[in-house]
Write an enzyme that holds these catalytic residues in place. Structure first.
Site, short mmCIF file in Angstrom:
data_model
loop_
_atom_site.label_atom_id
_atom_site.label_comp_id
_atom_site.label_asym_id
_atom_site.label_seq_id
_atom_site.Cartn_x
_atom_site.Cartn_y
_atom_site.Cartn_z
N ASP A 119 0.83 -1.20 0.00
CA ASP A 119 0.00 0.00 0.00
C ASP A 119 0.86 1.25 0.00
OD1 ASP A 119 -2.79 0.27 0.06
OD2 ASP A 119 -2.85 -1.06 1.80
N LYS A 121 -7.36 11.57 11.11
CA LYS A 121 -6.91 10.75 9.98
C LYS A 121 -7.70 11.01 8.69
CE LYS A 121 -6.21 6.17 8.19
NZ LYS A 121 -6.11 4.76 8.36
N ASP A 125 -4.01 2.75 -5.41
CA ASP A 125 -2.65 2.88 -4.87
C ASP A 125 -2.28 1.69 -4.01
OD1 ASP A 125 -4.37 3.41 -2.88
OD2 ASP A 125 -3.51 5.33 -2.28
#
Lengths: 1201, 296
Positions: A889, A958, A1117
Site C-alpha cells: 500500500d 486521519k 494505490d
C-alpha cells in the site's frame, strides 16, 4: 426477492450501488458515478388520451386511434371513432355492454385486418423526390419522361442526372454551412431523424428511410432539419444494396439541399458503382469531381472506417477508373514516443513476458464458452440464498407465475405487433417513428427482455426515467452484438483469437516477444469502429415506448388465488407520481400482490447481463478507445455517463500511438487470471445463509430487521399514539430496506462467486476520465470490500521461494491493522509470536478462538492465515505454490505525489519518501502538531482548547488529512471531525460544534505548515482551473503517459422527451456544448490531476512488472502480486515513481495549458483578454520547489508497504 | 398594552416554539427544528406544556425562563396593535387564563406573520406537523393566528368555484382547520393587503380511517388528483388504489367523470375513508412511503 436492481451495463447505471455509497472511498470525489451524478428528474405532463387506459380495452382503443390516424392520412372517412372517455361503458356494469363491446371489438379487428391488407396493396412509398432547383429538376424530369422505357435508357438518364448533380456548384448559403449552433429542439429532432435513418439501414428498411427523406425534403420548411449526415446515411444504405437509382436520387437531393458532398458521400456513390460494375466514364467523372472538392482517392481507404467488403467494392470502382491505383499500404503501427515508456517499447532489451498457466486447447475451449455466453442475451446464475421449503404454497405460486408469464408473453407479442403496425403507418406519413428500432431485435427478444425487466422491477417501484434508460440501453447493446453476428465478424474473431492465444498459452511459442496488443494488431486489420451510440433522448424515447408496452399488456386476475379465466383482470404495473417539492416523478410500481407472488415463488435463479459477469477467457486486448475487453459486447476504454462524448472525441483525435501506454496497461490488468477461494467461500456462505454478521461484513437477511414493538393499536387510540407508531413503523421499514439492498448486493456477489467456483476467469478493465483503472464487471471484482477481496485469488500459483513466507506473514500483520508503527522485521517477529493463533484461525475458523475476526480486514486475514498454515506445514515452504495476492500500500499516496512534485523534504519525510528505520505516520504527526497548537491556545485560556484536552488522537484527524489531498473543503473536514468527536463517548457533546470548527482549522493549519509545497501546488492548480473555466472552457490536460483528460463538469441543461405516458425531463451536465461549471472545474482540478498522476504511476509499474514476468493487479494505490515477487514489484514501483517525477510534470502541464487556452487572442472581448492574460501569468509563475532528492525513494522501505 | 408587547419576528418557522409571556411567539427562521427540541427539553419556555394526549411521554424538567435567544421585532404601528388586540381579545383584559377559557381544547395560540417568500413552504410544513401530530401539535389543537398575504388567503380558502385558486393546500387546510377571517389590514408599504386569520384545528379531523398513521397516503392521493387536474377522478383512482374504483365512487356518490373541480375538500376525505374502509383487498393503496425514497 426483487433481485437484480442493478442489472445494467457495466458502465451504465450503478445507481443502487453508488447510492449506498458504502464501498466508495471518499477519495473518489471526482469519479463519475453513472447516472446518479447527473441529477435527473422526471417531470410529468398529462396526456389527454390516457383517460381510456385503465378501462381494460386499452389495446383496442390504441388500434382505433391508430386507425383514425391512418384514415386521416389517406383522407378516407369510413369510420368515425368517438374519442372522449366518458361514453365508454363501465366494466362489469352490465353484460349487455360487455357483449356490445366484444362485438365491436371483433368488427374493429376485422376492419383492421382489412385495412392492413388494403394498405399493403395501395400504399406505395415515395422514391422520386421533389426537387427544388429547377436545373436539377429538369435533369431528373428528362429521365422520367416517356414512361415505359428500357432499363438501359433509364440508367443512361440517371447517369446524366448524377453527373449534372455533381457538377452543380454547391450554392451553400453561408447560414446553412455555418449552422453549427443549432437550437436545442432542432438538435433533438435531428438526432431522432439520424437515428431513424441509421436504424432503417440496419434493418433493411431502406425504402422507408428513402420515403421519409423524400417526404421531408419536399417540405420546403423542413429542409433546415436534414443534415449532410442524414443524406449520407441513406445514400450509403442504398450503396450497400447496389441500388443505383435511389442512390442517384439521394445525391440529387443532397445537392438540391445546397449541401456539398463530403468524403462519405463520394464513398457511397463509388461503392454503389463498384457493386454494379458501372461504366468507367461515370466513375471517372465522380472521382474527378471528388478531387476537385479536395478529397484524394487514398483518403477513401485511410480516413473512412468501412467494413472490408465495402472497401473491396469501393476499390473495384476506383481501380476501374484508374487501373494503376492501389490502396495505400497499411502504415506500420506507429511507435509510442513517450519518454517514460521508451523502455517498454524498446525493441531490444530483456523481456520475459509472463504466459498464462493454461494450455492452448483449454484456452480455446474457454473462448468458445465465453462466446456462447455473449451470444445469448444474459447469464442465469443459481442464487445462493437458502432454498425455500417446497411447501404447497410455493409450488402453487410458481405455477401461477408460470401461467401468468405464458399469458403475458402472448399479450406482449400482440401489443408489440400492433404498436409496430401503428408506427409503420406513421412513418409512412414521413414521421421518424420508432418503427425501425422495434425491428432491430426479433419480437421474441423484445418480449423476453420486457418480461425480464418486469421480474426484477423493485417492489417499491422504479422511476420511469431510469426504467426507460435501462430498456433503451439494453436494446442498444443487444443490437450492437447482433450487428456483429450479421456480418461474419464472429467467425473472423474466432480465427484471430485462436492465433492470438498462441501468445498467451503455456504450451505454445511465438517467434518474438510481443505485448498482447502488438500481437493482436499483427494478426489482422484494425476493427471498424462501432456505430455511434444513440443520443440519450433517442434512448429514452425507445425505452419509454417499451415500458409503455409493458404497462399496457401485462395484467393479472384481481384475485390471484381465484381460478383463472372468469375473473376480472387488473394491471400489474401502475404509473404513479411521487411528489418532490416542485416536481413530480413518474414511477412504475408493481401491484403489491404481484410482488408478494414473486417473493413466495422465490425463483432460485438470478439473471445478469453478460457484461456483468467476469469473462471466461482472456479479454480482447485493448487496441483503440472502443475495441477491447468483451468479445462481442462493446465496452468503452473510458467509462462515463451515457451520453457524454467529450472525452470520446478527445481519445479518437489522439495519434494512435499516444494511447499505447494506457491500452497496454489495461490489457495487462485484464489478463490476470483469477479463481475463487473455495474454502473461504464455503465459510462466507455458511454465515450468509445463517443470520449474517454485520461485524464481518456479511449482511443479515431481511428477517433479521428490527420489528416494531406493536403492529396495531387498540381502537380508539389517540392521534399522538398513532403518530408515534407511524414513526416507529417508518424507522423499521427504512432499516429493512437498507438491509435488503445490502443483502442483495452480497447475494449477487456470492452467487457469482459460487457460479465461478472451480473455474478460471478474467476481469477486463477500463478506466475513468482521469485514467484510474477499474474492473468492468460490477458485482464481483477485486475492488470491493474485504469480503469481496478475500474471495479472489490468483489462478496461477508461484512457489513462495526464500522470502515468500516472510512476506505472507508481514501481509497478515498488515491486514490485522496492528503494529502499524513497527518495522517490517518487528511485524515479522510479531507474526511468529502469534503463530498459534494463526494456525487456530486457519484450522477452526468458526469454532476456535476466532482471532481473525478481530482484525481490520477479517476475511482477508483468515485467507492469509490459511495460506500461511498450509505453507508452514508443507515439507518445503519455499516450494509451496501460493495463489494468495500480497498487497503493498502507498502510505498516503496523494501526499506522496504532492511532496515529490514540490520536492518538499519535510513533507517527503513524513510520507515515507525518505528511508527511515520505522514507518512514518503522517496522521500521527499531524495529530501531534495539532496538539501543540491546542496546548498554546489552552494556555491562553481558550475554552474549547481546554475542553479538547486528551481527545486529539490520530483517529480524529486521519480521515481529514487523507482527504485534504483530494480537495476536501473545511466544510467537509469539519463534518468528518464532528463525526469522530460524536463517537467519543466521554467527550462533552455540547462542544462538538465548536470543537470541530476549531479542530478543522488547526488540522488545515498544521498541514499547511508541514506540507507547504502541497498547499502551494494545490493553490496554483486551483487558480489556473478557476481562470480557465471562467474564460469558458473545461479544464483539459494530458497525463505523463499521454492520456488526454477533460473534466466533465458543466452547467446543467434540461432536456425533455415528450410524448407517451408522460414526458421525461432529465438534466445533463456532461456535455461540452454547455458552459463549464466553474466551481466544480476549479475544485476538481487538484484531486483529478493527482489521480491522473497516481494512475500513471500505477500503469508504469504494471507495464514494467509485465516486462519482468510478474502477475500484477492494483486497487488504485494498492499493488498486488505473488508473495515471491514482492521484492521485484517493490523495486519497480519505486523506480517508476522516481522516473515519473523526474519528468518536468508541472512545467509540461503549464506549457500544455498555455498552448491550449492562451493561444487565441483574436476576437476576444477585453474582459476575456484580461482573463487570458492573467491565466498566462499564473501559468508562468510555477510554485517553487524544495531540494528533496528524489533518488532517496529508491531506498525507502515504507514508501509502499 | 398587550398587543404592543408582542414580538413579531421577521421570519417565521412554525415548528419553533420559544419565548416567554402570555402567548407563544414564533422564533426567528434561523432556528431549526432541532433547536426547538433541544430547547424544549431543557425547558426554556416559560410555561410548561404538557402534551395533551400522551401521558406516556417522559416529563421534561422545568426550569425557570432564562432569556431569549432570538431578536424580536415589535409591532411598530399603533393602529395595527390596537386592531389586533381588539379583534383577538374583544377589548377584554388580556390574560392567559382568559384565552384558555375561551377556547377549551386549544391549549395555546400562536401568532405570526407569514412571510411572503417562504409562506408556502411554512404552510406545507405546518400541514405535515398538524396531520402527524408533530411539533407544536403534539400539545393539542394549537390555534394559529396569522397575517397572510392576499394571495395566500385566497388560496387557503378557495373552493372548486375558483378553479384558478383551488389547490392541494386549500383542500388540506380547509379539512384540517376552521379558518376564520378576522381582519384585513392594508399596508401602505406593501401593495398587498394583509389578512389576519384564525385557524383552529378541527376536533373531528382525525377519524378511524384518517389518522396520523395514514395521512401521508391521503396527502399523496390529493396531490395526485391535482397533478392532472383535468383528468377524471376515476382515472386517478385506478392508478392510486387497487380497490375497484367504480364501487368506491358509487359509495361516495361521485360521478366517475368528475374532476377535482367537482370535489369539495370533504369529498376527498370521504373518498379516502371509503377506500380505507373497503375490505375486498388486503392491498388498498399502490402508494407507500418508499415511493418518496426512490432516487430520481
Amino acid at each position: 426477492m426483487s433481485a437484480l436492481r442493478w442489472t445494467r451495463g457495466a458502465a451504465g447505471l450503478g445507481r443502487a450501488l453508488s447510492s449506498s455509497g458504502r464501498r466508495r472511498p471518499t477519495s473518489e470525489e471526482g469519479t463519475l458515478s453513472g447516472l446518479c451524478s447527473s441529477r435527473r428528474s422526471s417531470a410529468a405532463s398529462p396526456r389527454e388520451q390516457d383517460a381510456q387506459k385503465e378501462w381494460g380495452h386499452a389495446e383496442l382503443l390504441e388500434v382505433l386511434e391508430a386507425r383514425v390516424r391512418q384514415l386521416q392520412a389517406e383522407s378516407l372517412s369510413q369510420v368515425v371513432v368517438k374519442k372522449g372517455p366518458m361514453d365508454r361503458p363501465l366494466k362489469g356494469h352490465s353484460g349487455r355492454w360487455a357483449q356490445k363491446l366484444e362485438a365491436e371489438k371483433q368488427m374493429k379487428q376485422k376492419r383492421q385486418e382489412r385495412f392492413l391488407d388494403q394498405q399493403k396493396q395501395s400504399y406505395t412509398l415515395l422514391t422520386e423526390p421533389r426537387i427544388w432547383s429547377k436545373k436539377l429538376a429538369s435533369c431528373l424530369q428528362q429521365s422520367k419522361k416517356g414512361a415505359p422505357k428500357s432499363s438501359e435508357e433509364e440508367e443512361q438518364q440517371l447517369t446524366w442526372a448524377l453527373q449534372a448533380a455533381m457538377l452543380k456548384l454547391s450554392s451553400c448559403t453561408p447560414g446553412r454551412r455555418q449552422a453549427k449552433v443549432v437550437e436545442a429542439n432542432l438538435l433533438l429532432l435531428q438526432q431522432k431523424f439520424l437515428a431513424f435513418f441509421e436504424c432503417c439501414a440496419c434493418t433493411d428498411n431502406m425504402p422507408l428511410a428513402h420515403h421519409v427523406l423524400v417526404t421531408q425534403h419536399s417540405k420546403c420548411d423542413r429542409q433546415q432539419l436534414l443534415t449532410l449526415d442524414m443524406y449520407n446515411t441513406v445514400m450509403l444504405g442504398w450503396a450497400r444494396k447496389g441500388s443505383f437509382k435511389e442512390m442517384v436520387y439521394v445525391f440529387v437531393m443532397l445537392k438540391d439541399a445546397g449541401l456539398s458532398p463530403n468524403l462519405w458521400s463520394y464513398a457511397a456513390a463509388l461503392q454503389c458503382m463498384g457493386r454494379r460494375d458501372q461504366d468507367v466514364h461515370t466513375i471517372q467523372k465522380c472521382l474527378k469531381q471528388m478531387k476537385e472538392n479536395g478529397f484524394q482517392p487514398q483518403q477513401l481507404f485511410t480516413d473512412l472506417a468501412l467494413a472490408g467488403e465495402e472497401q473491396a467494392a469501393l476499390l473495384r470502382a476506383v481501380v476501374k477508373a484508374e487501373p494503376a491505383f492501389s490502396p495505400p499500404p497499411q502504415a506500420p503501427s506507429p511507435v509510442n514516443t513517450c519518454t517514460l515508456l521508451r523502455e517498454i517499447y524498446a525493441k531490444n532489451g530483456p523481456k520475459s513476458y509472463p504466459k498464462l498457466h493454461l494450455p492452448l486447447e483449454t484456452l480455446q475451449d474457454l473462448f468458445s464458452q465465453q462466446l456462447r455466453v455473449e451470444l445469448s442475451a444474459n447469464v442465469s446464475v443459481q442464487s445462493v440464498e437458502k432454498a425455500p421449503e417446497m411447501t404447497k404454497e410455493v409450488i402453487e405460486a410458481r405455477k401461477t407465475l408460470k401461467t401468468l408469464q405464458g399469458q403475458w408473453e402472448v399479450e406482449l407479442l400482440q401489443v408489440l405487433r400492433q404498436t409496430k403496425a401503428t408506427m409503420a403507418c406513421q412513418a409512412q406519413e414521413g414521421q421518424p417513428t420508432l418503427y425501425p428500432f422495434l425491428c432491430l431485435l426479433s419480437e421474441g427478444e423484445f418480449v423476453s427482455m420486457l418480461l425480464q425487466v418486469l421480474r426484477v422491477l423493485p417492489s417499491q417501484g422504479e422511476p420511469l426515467l431510469h426504467l426507460a434508460h435501462d430498456l433503451g440501453l439494453r436494446v442498444l447493446n443487444r443490437h450492437l452484438v447482433k450487428q456483429k453476428q450479421v456480418t461474419n465478424h464472429v467467425e473472423k474473431l474466432g480465427q484471430r483469437y485462436s492465433q492470438y492465444l498462441r501468445l498467451l498459452a503455456s504450451n505454445t511459442q511465438v517467434e518474438a516477444p510481443f505485448l498482447p496488443r502488438e500481437y493482436w494488431e499483427l494478426l489482422g486489420p484494425p476493427e471498424t469502429p462501432p456505430q455511434q451510440p444513440w443520443s440519450v433522448p433517442v434512448l429514452l424515447q425507445l425505452g419509454k415506448q417499451l415500458a409503455e408496452l409493458l404497462v399496457q399488456a401485462v395484467q393479472m386476475p384481481r384475485s390471484l388465488a381465484a381460478p383463472q379465466g372468469s375473473c376480472h383482470l387488473i394491471p400489474v404495473l401502475y404509473h404513479v407520481y411521487s411528489f418532490r417539492s416542485y416536481r413530480q416523478v413518474g414511477i412504475l410500481k408493481p401491484h403489491p400482490a404481484f410482488t408478494q407472488l414473486l417473493e413466495t415463488a422465490a425463483e432460485p435463479t438470478l439473471t445478469f447481463e453478460t457484461t456483468e459477469v467476469p469473462m471466461l477467457c482472456p479479454p480482447l486486448p485493448w487496441t483503440s478507445p472502443h475495441a477491447g475487453a468483451y468479445l462481442l459486447s462493446s465496452t468503452k476504454l473510458m467509462r462515463a455517463t451515457e451520453g457524454t462524448t467529450q472525452h470520446q472525441h478527445l481519445l479518437e483525435r489522439c495519434a494512435p500511438a499516444q494511447l499505447h501506454g494506457a491500452l497496454d496497461a489495461l490489457t495487462q490488468l485484464g489478463n490476470c487470471a483469477w479463481r475463487v477461494n473455495g474454502r473461504l467461500l464455503d465459510l462466507v456462505l455458511q454465515v450468509f445463509r445463517d443470520k449474517g454478521c454485520v461485524r464481518l461484513g456479511v449482511p443479515p437477511p431481511r428477517s433479521e430487521a428490527p420489528q416494531p414493538a406493536r403492529q396495531h393499536l387498540p381502537p380508539g387510540s389517540s392521534p399522538v399514539h398513532k403518530a408515534e407508531l407511524r414513526k416507529e413503523l417508518a424507522r423499521c421499514l427504512k432499516t429493512a430496506r437498507e438491509m435488503h439492498s445490502l443483502r442483495s448486493e452480497a447475494l449477487y456477489r456470492l452467487s457469482l462467486a459460487q457460479h465461478l467456483r472451480d473455474r478460471v476467469f478474467w476481469l477486463p478493465h477500463n478506466m475513468d476520465f482521469r485514467g484510474r483503472t477499474y474492473p468492468c464487471p460490477p458485482h464481483f471484482n477485486h475492488l470491493g470490500s474485504d469480503l469481496a477481496r478475500a474471495l479472489l485469488e490468483f489462478a496461477e500459483g508461484r512457489p513462495l521461494g526464500l522470502r515468500g513466507l516472510d512476506w505472507l506473514k508481514i501481509h497478515l500483520v498488515n491486514l490485522t491493522g496492528l503494529k502499524k508503527r513497527d518495522s517490517l522485521s518487528m511485524r515479522l517477529a510479531f507474526a511468529d509470536q502469534i503463530m498459534e493463533e494463526i494456525l487456530d484461525s486457519a484450522d477452526n475458523p468458526m469454532t476456535g478462538r476466532k482471532w481473525w475476526m478481530e482484525a481490520d480486514e477479517p476475511w482477508q486475514t483468515l485467507a492469509c492465515c490459511m495460506e500461511i498454515a498450509q505453507a508452514v506445514r508443507s515439507p518445503d515452504p519455499a516450494a509451496y505454490i501460493s495463489h494468495l495476492p500480497v498487497h503493498q500500500d502507498g502510505s498516503c499516496n496523494g501526499l506522496q505525489h504532492y511532496a515529490a512534485l514540490g520536492r518538499d523534504s519535510a513533507g517527503a519525510a513524513s510520507v515515507n519518501l525518505t528511508p527511515s528505520d520505522l514507518p512514518q505516520d503522517v496522521y500521527r504527526e499531524v495529530a501531534t502538531q495539532v496538539e501543540e497548537f491546542r496546548q498554546q491556545d489552552a494556555k491562553e485560556g481558550l475554552q474549547v482548547a481546554q475542553v479538547l484536552k486528551g481527545f486529539i488522537t490520530r483517529k480524529v484527524v486521519k480521515q481529514t488529512v487523507m482527504t485534504v489531498v483530494y480537495g476536501v473543503t473545511r466544510y467537509g473536514g469539519r463534518l468528518q471531525i464532528e463525526k469522530r468527536l460524536r463517537e467519543l463517548s466521554d467527550f462533552p457533546q455540547e462542544f462538538v460544534w465548536e470543537a470541530s470548527h476549531y479542530l478543522v482549522r488547526l488540522v488545515f493549519n498544521s498541514l499547511q505548515e508541514m506540507f507547504s509545497s502541497t498547499r502551494a501546488i494545490q493553490h496554483w492548480l486551483t487558480e489556473s482551473a478557476n481562470l480557465i473555466s471562467h474564460a469558458g472552457w473545461p479544464v483539459e490536460w494530458v497525463t505523463p503517459l499521454g492520456i488526454p483528460i477533460i473534466q466533465p463538469y458543466h452547467r446543467e441543461a434540461k432536456v425533455q422527451v415528450k410524448g407517451g405516458i408522460q414526458s421525461i425531463t432529465f438534466t445533463s451536465s456532461m456535455n461540452i456544448s454547455q458552459k463549464p461549471n466553474t466551481l466544480k472545474q476549479k475544485n476538481g482540478f487538484p484531486p483529478n490531476f493527482i489521480h491522473s498522476l497516481d494512475s500513471s504511476h500505477m500503469m508504469l509499474t504494471a507495464l514494467h512488472c509485465h516486462r519482468r514476468g510478474l502477475t500484477f493487479v492494483s486497487v488504485h494505490d494498492c499493488f498486488w502480486t505473488h508473495a515471491a515477487d514482492i521484492p521485484v514489484m517493490n523495486e519497480v514501483c519505486r523506480e517508476q515513481f522516481v522516473r515519473l517525477h523526474s519528468q518536468p510534470i508541472l512545467e509540461d502541464l503549464a506549457k500544455f495549458l498555455e498552448k491550449r487556452f492562451c493561444s487565441f487572442y483574436r476576437s476576444l472581448k477585453p474582459s476575456e483578454l484580461a482573463l487570458v492574460t492573467k491565466l498566462q501569468e499564473t501559468l508562468r509563475s510555477l510554485p517553487e520547489k524544495g531540494n528533496f532528492d528524489l533518488g532517496q525513494v529508491m531506498r525507502s522501505t515504507y514508501f509502499f508497504s | 398594552m398587550w398587543g404592543a408587547a408582542m414580538g413579531l419576528p421577521p421570519r417565521l418557522a412554525l415548528s419553533v416554539l420559544a419565548g416567554p409571556g402570555r402567548s407563544c411567539i414564533l422564533g426567528s427562521g434561523a432556528a431549526t427544528r432541532k433547536d426547538w427540541q433541544a430547547r424544549n427539553r431543557s425547558g426554556f419556555s416559560e410555561f410548561y406544556l404538557q402534551p395533551l394526549f400522551d401521558p406516556d411521554l417522559e416529563e421534561s424538567p422545568f426550569y425557570a425562563f432564562k432569556g431569549r435567544a432570538e431578536p424580536t421585532r415589535h409591532v411598530a404601528s399603533k393602529k395595527l396593535a390596537r386592531n389586533l388586540a381588539r379583534h383577538l381579545l374583544g377589548f377584554q383584559k388580556p390574560s392567559r387564563q382568559l384565552i384558555l377559557e375561551c377556547n377549551p381544547g386549544v391549549p395555546i395560540k400562536v401568532f405570526g406573520i407569514l412571510p411572503d417568500k417562504y409562506g408556502r413552504r411554512i404552510l406545507w410544513k405546518t400541514l405535515f406537523d398538524l396531520y402527524s401530530c408533530d411539533s407544536i401539535f403534539r400539545y393539542g389543537r394549537i390555534e394559529l393566528n396569522l397575517f397572510v398575504t392576499d394571495k395566500e388567503f385566497q388560496k387557503l380558502t378557495a373552493t372548486p368555484k375558483r378553479p384558478d385558486l383551488y389547490q392541494v393546500l386549500s383542500v388540506l387546510w380547509q379539512l384540517a382547520c376552521d379558518i376564520k377571517f378576522i381582519h384585513m389590514e392594508s399596508l401602505k408599504s406593501m401593495k398587498e393587503n394583509l389578512y389576519f386569520i384564525q385557524m383552529t384545528p378541527r376536533k373531528g379531523l382525525f377519524t378511524e380511517h384518517l389518522s396520523p398513521l395514514n395521512y401521508d397516503i391521503f396527502f399523496h392521493m390529493v396531490k395526485h388528483c391535482f397533478g392532472k387536474r383535468s383528468a377524471p377522478i376515476i382515472q386517478h383512482l385506478s392508478s392510486l388504489s387497487t380497490v375497484e374504483p367504480i364501487d368506491v365512487l358509487r359509495q361516495v356518490r361521485l360521478n366517475p367523470g368528475a374532476t377535482i373541480l367537482q370535489m369539495y375538500p370533504q369529498d376527498f376525505k370521504r373518498l379516502f375513508e371509503t377506500i380505507e374502509r373497503s375490505e375486498d383487498t388486503i392491498f388498498k393503496w399502490i402508494y407507500n412511503e418508499s415511493l418518496e425514497d426512490i432516487q430520481a
